[in-house]
Design a protein around this motif. Structure first.
Motif, PDB file in Angstrom:
ATOM      1  N   VAL A 259     -51.482 -87.020 -27.509  1.00  0.00           N
ATOM      2  CA  VAL A 259     -52.877 -86.899 -27.580  1.00  0.00           C
ATOM      3  C   VAL A 259     -52.956 -88.765 -27.616  1.00  0.00           C
ATOM      4  O   VAL A 259     -53.597 -89.210 -26.785  1.00  0.00           O
ATOM      5  CB  VAL A 259     -53.657 -86.805 -28.624  1.00  0.00           C
ATOM      6  CG1 VAL A 259     -55.250 -87.020 -29.426  1.00  0.00           C
ATOM      7  CG2 VAL A 259     -53.681 -85.138 -29.458  1.00  0.00           C
TER       8      VAL A 259
ATOM      9  N   GLU B 219     -55.104 -90.641 -24.726  1.00  0.00           N
ATOM     10  CA  GLU B 219     -56.002 -91.838 -24.690  1.00  0.00           C
ATOM     11  C   GLU B 219     -55.849 -93.255 -23.991  1.00  0.00           C
ATOM     12  O   GLU B 219     -56.432 -93.677 -23.344  1.00  0.00           O
ATOM     13  CB  GLU B 219     -56.012 -91.369 -26.572  1.00  0.00           C
ATOM     14  CG  GLU B 219     -57.381 -92.350 -26.603  1.00  0.00           C
ATOM     15  CD  GLU B 219     -58.135 -92.784 -27.859  1.00  0.00           C
ATOM     16  OE1 GLU B 219     -59.068 -93.050 -28.489  1.00  0.00           O
ATOM     17  OE2 GLU B 219     -56.748 -92.429 -28.935  1.00  0.00           O
TER      18      GLU B 219
ATOM     19  N   TYR C  36     -65.970 -86.070 -28.106  1.00  0.00           N
ATOM     20  CA  TYR C  36     -64.234 -87.180 -27.936  1.00  0.00           C
ATOM     21  C   TYR C  36     -63.091 -86.470 -28.135  1.00  0.00           C
ATOM     22  O   TYR C  36     -62.620 -86.097 -27.538  1.00  0.00           O
ATOM     23  CB  TYR C  36     -64.928 -88.941 -28.915  1.00  0.00           C
ATOM     24  CG  TYR C  36     -63.773 -89.236 -28.209  1.00  0.00           C
ATOM     25  CD1 TYR C  36     -63.743 -90.431 -27.191  1.00  0.00           C
ATOM     26  CD2 TYR C  36     -62.187 -89.726 -28.768  1.00  0.00           C
ATOM     27  CE1 TYR C  36     -62.786 -91.584 -27.156  1.00  0.00           C
ATOM     28  CE2 TYR C  36     -61.481 -90.549 -27.963  1.00  0.00           C
ATOM     29  CZ  TYR C  36     -62.097 -91.585 -27.739  1.00  0.00           C
ATOM     30  OH  TYR C  36     -61.309 -92.347 -26.674  1.00  0.00           O
TER      31      TYR C  36
ATOM     32  N   LYS D 125     -64.192 -91.775 -33.250  1.00  0.00           N
ATOM     33  CA  LYS D 125     -63.012 -91.723 -33.165  1.00  0.00           C
ATOM     34  C   LYS D 125     -61.900 -90.871 -33.573  1.00  0.00           C
ATOM     35  O   LYS D 125     -60.611 -89.870 -33.209  1.00  0.00           O
ATOM     36  CB  LYS D 125     -62.619 -92.807 -32.379  1.00  0.00           C
ATOM     37  CG  LYS D 125     -63.418 -93.313 -30.631  1.00  0.00           C
ATOM     38  CD  LYS D 125     -62.813 -94.391 -30.023  1.00  0.00           C
ATOM     39  CE  LYS D 125     -64.030 -94.459 -29.093  1.00  0.00           C
ATOM     40  NZ  LYS D 125     -63.658 -95.388 -28.161  1.00  0.00           N
TER      41      LYS D 125
ATOM     42  N   THR E 298     -55.169 -96.871 -31.116  1.00  0.00           N
ATOM     43  CA  THR E 298     -54.723 -96.147 -30.474  1.00  0.00           C
ATOM     44  C   THR E 298     -53.220 -95.975 -31.251  1.00  0.00           C
ATOM     45  O   THR E 298     -53.356 -94.806 -31.785  1.00  0.00           O
ATOM     46  CB  THR E 298     -54.252 -95.045 -28.938  1.00  0.00           C
ATOM     47  OG1 THR E 298     -54.973 -95.618 -28.649  1.00  0.00           O
ATOM     48  CG2 THR E 298     -54.264 -94.071 -28.552  1.00  0.00           C
TER      49      THR E 298
ATOM     50  N   ARG F  42     -62.936 -84.129 -25.475  1.00  0.00           N
ATOM     51  CA  ARG F  42     -62.673 -84.700 -24.667  1.00  0.00           C
ATOM     52  C   ARG F  42     -60.975 -84.990 -24.517  1.00  0.00           C
ATOM     53  O   ARG F  42     -60.392 -84.721 -23.353  1.00  0.00           O
ATOM     54  CB  ARG F  42     -63.518 -85.964 -24.238  1.00  0.00           C
ATOM     55  CG  ARG F  42     -62.753 -87.011 -23.045  1.00  0.00           C
ATOM     56  CD  ARG F  42     -63.904 -88.304 -23.355  1.00  0.00           C
ATOM     57  NE  ARG F  42     -63.505 -89.672 -21.856  1.00  0.00           N
ATOM     58  CZ  ARG F  42     -64.027 -90.211 -22.115  1.00  0.00           C
ATOM     59  NH1 ARG F  42     -64.510 -90.773 -22.913  1.00  0.00           N
ATOM     60  NH2 ARG F  42     -63.171 -91.418 -21.446  1.00  0.00           N
ATOM     61  N   LEU F  43     -60.549 -85.087 -25.578  1.00  0.00           N
ATOM     62  CA  LEU F  43     -59.098 -85.324 -25.552  1.00  0.00           C
ATOM     63  C   LEU F  43     -58.653 -84.261 -25.926  1.00  0.00           C
ATOM     64  O   LEU F  43     -57.232 -83.940 -24.954  1.00  0.00           O
ATOM     65  CB  LEU F  43     -58.904 -85.953 -27.225  1.00  0.00           C
ATOM     66  CG  LEU F  43     -58.985 -87.444 -27.555  1.00  0.00           C
ATOM     67  CD1 LEU F  43     -59.305 -87.742 -29.060  1.00  0.00           C
ATOM     68  CD2 LEU F  43     -58.280 -88.497 -26.978  1.00  0.00           C
TER      69      LEU F  43
ATOM     70  N   ALA G 178     -59.257 -82.889 -32.793  1.00  0.00           N
ATOM     71  CA  ALA G 178     -58.267 -82.567 -31.381  1.00  0.00           C
ATOM     72  C   ALA G 178     -56.843 -82.264 -31.942  1.00  0.00           C
ATOM     73  O   ALA G 178     -55.844 -80.946 -31.116  1.00  0.00           O
ATOM     74  CB  ALA G 178     -58.018 -84.325 -30.121  1.00  0.00           C
TER      75      ALA G 178
ATOM     76  N   ARG H 290     -60.205 -87.323 -33.056  1.00  0.00           N
ATOM     77  CA  ARG H 290     -58.714 -88.026 -33.067  1.00  0.00           C
ATOM     78  C   ARG H 290     -57.567 -86.246 -33.955  1.00  0.00           C
ATOM     79  O   ARG H 290     -57.369 -85.424 -33.204  1.00  0.00           O
ATOM     80  CB  ARG H 290     -58.533 -88.649 -33.188  1.00  0.00           C
ATOM     81  CG  ARG H 290     -57.866 -90.028 -32.298  1.00  0.00           C
ATOM     82  CD  ARG H 290     -57.562 -91.413 -32.352  1.00  0.00           C
ATOM     83  NE  ARG H 290     -58.106 -92.565 -31.927  1.00  0.00           N
ATOM     84  CZ  ARG H 290     -58.607 -92.938 -31.796  1.00  0.00           C
ATOM     85  NH1 ARG H 290     -58.853 -93.556 -33.417  1.00  0.00           N
ATOM     86  NH2 ARG H 290     -59.133 -93.901 -30.939  1.00  0.00           N
TER      87      ARG H 290
ATOM     88  N   VAL I 178     -55.555 -83.678 -22.863  1.00  0.00           N
ATOM     89  CA  VAL I 178     -54.214 -83.674 -22.689  1.00  0.00           C
ATOM     90  C   VAL I 178     -53.793 -81.858 -22.066  1.00  0.00           C
ATOM     91  O   VAL I 178     -52.886 -81.716 -21.202  1.00  0.00           O
ATOM     92  CB  VAL I 178     -53.886 -83.146 -24.005  1.00  0.00           C
ATOM     93  CG1 VAL I 178     -52.630 -82.740 -24.742  1.00  0.00           C
ATOM     94  CG2 VAL I 178     -53.451 -84.711 -24.704  1.00  0.00           C
TER      95      VAL I 178
END
Length: 157
Positions: A110, A114, A70, A7, A126, A73-74, A14, A11, A78
């Motif tokens: 972001v 999340e 993932y 993750k 997060t 997906r982010l 992303a 992040r 967004v």
């Protein structure tokens, strides 16, 4: 379920993708995503090539399939929810959203997506990840600013 380290990488992935495309205020990419899944996939695939390329500044740009999934997906979240995410942020600001540093705005978008839409990740995780990203990519004040905004947002979600 995606592991913690995946993750973190997701992040970062992303953030970098969105930051690159935020320079044109997302308009082209957002339109592409909403109109053509194939074009969006192509944009992500093109970004992958530069993201995983190892060089002196980025010796460990590993991107596992779980982290990429993932991250995508982010990114998609967004872009699909951009106006709503901006509206969540705007009342917390003492200035306009467009006047934010692009790094800070991207991190906030972001993180808020999340927090709002991915229930498997606790808010504190997060927020802490966003603070670390702000320390890494932002100005000296970025971490405090991101923390303050996300703390306010977390109390309303």
């Amino acid at each position: 379920m995606t592991s913690f380290s995946n993750k973190t990488v997701a992040r970062d992935y992303a953030f970098k993708f969105l930051y690159k495309h935020q320079l044109n205020e997302f308009s082209d990419l957002r339109e592409t995503l909403l109109k053509s899944k194939e074009a969006f996939t192509l944009a992500v695939d093109e970004f992958d090539i530069s993201y995983v390329e190892r060089d002196k500044e980025h010796p460990q740009n590993d991107l596992t399939p779980n982290a990429k999934n993932y991250g995508v997906r982010l990114i998609a979240g967004v872009l699909e929810n951009l106006p709503e995410l901006q509206e969540i942020i705007k009342p917390k600001l003492k200035r306009s959203f467009n006047s934010l540093e692009k790094v800070d705005a991207t991190i906030l978008l972001v993180a808020i997506f999340e927090m709002k839409d991915i229930s498997e990740t606790p808010y504190k995780v997060t927020i802490n990840e966003a603070i670390e990203m702000a320390k890494k990519y932002g100005t000296a004040e970025a971490a405090r600013f991101v923390n303050a905004i996300l703390d306010k947002v977390s109390k309303e979600l």
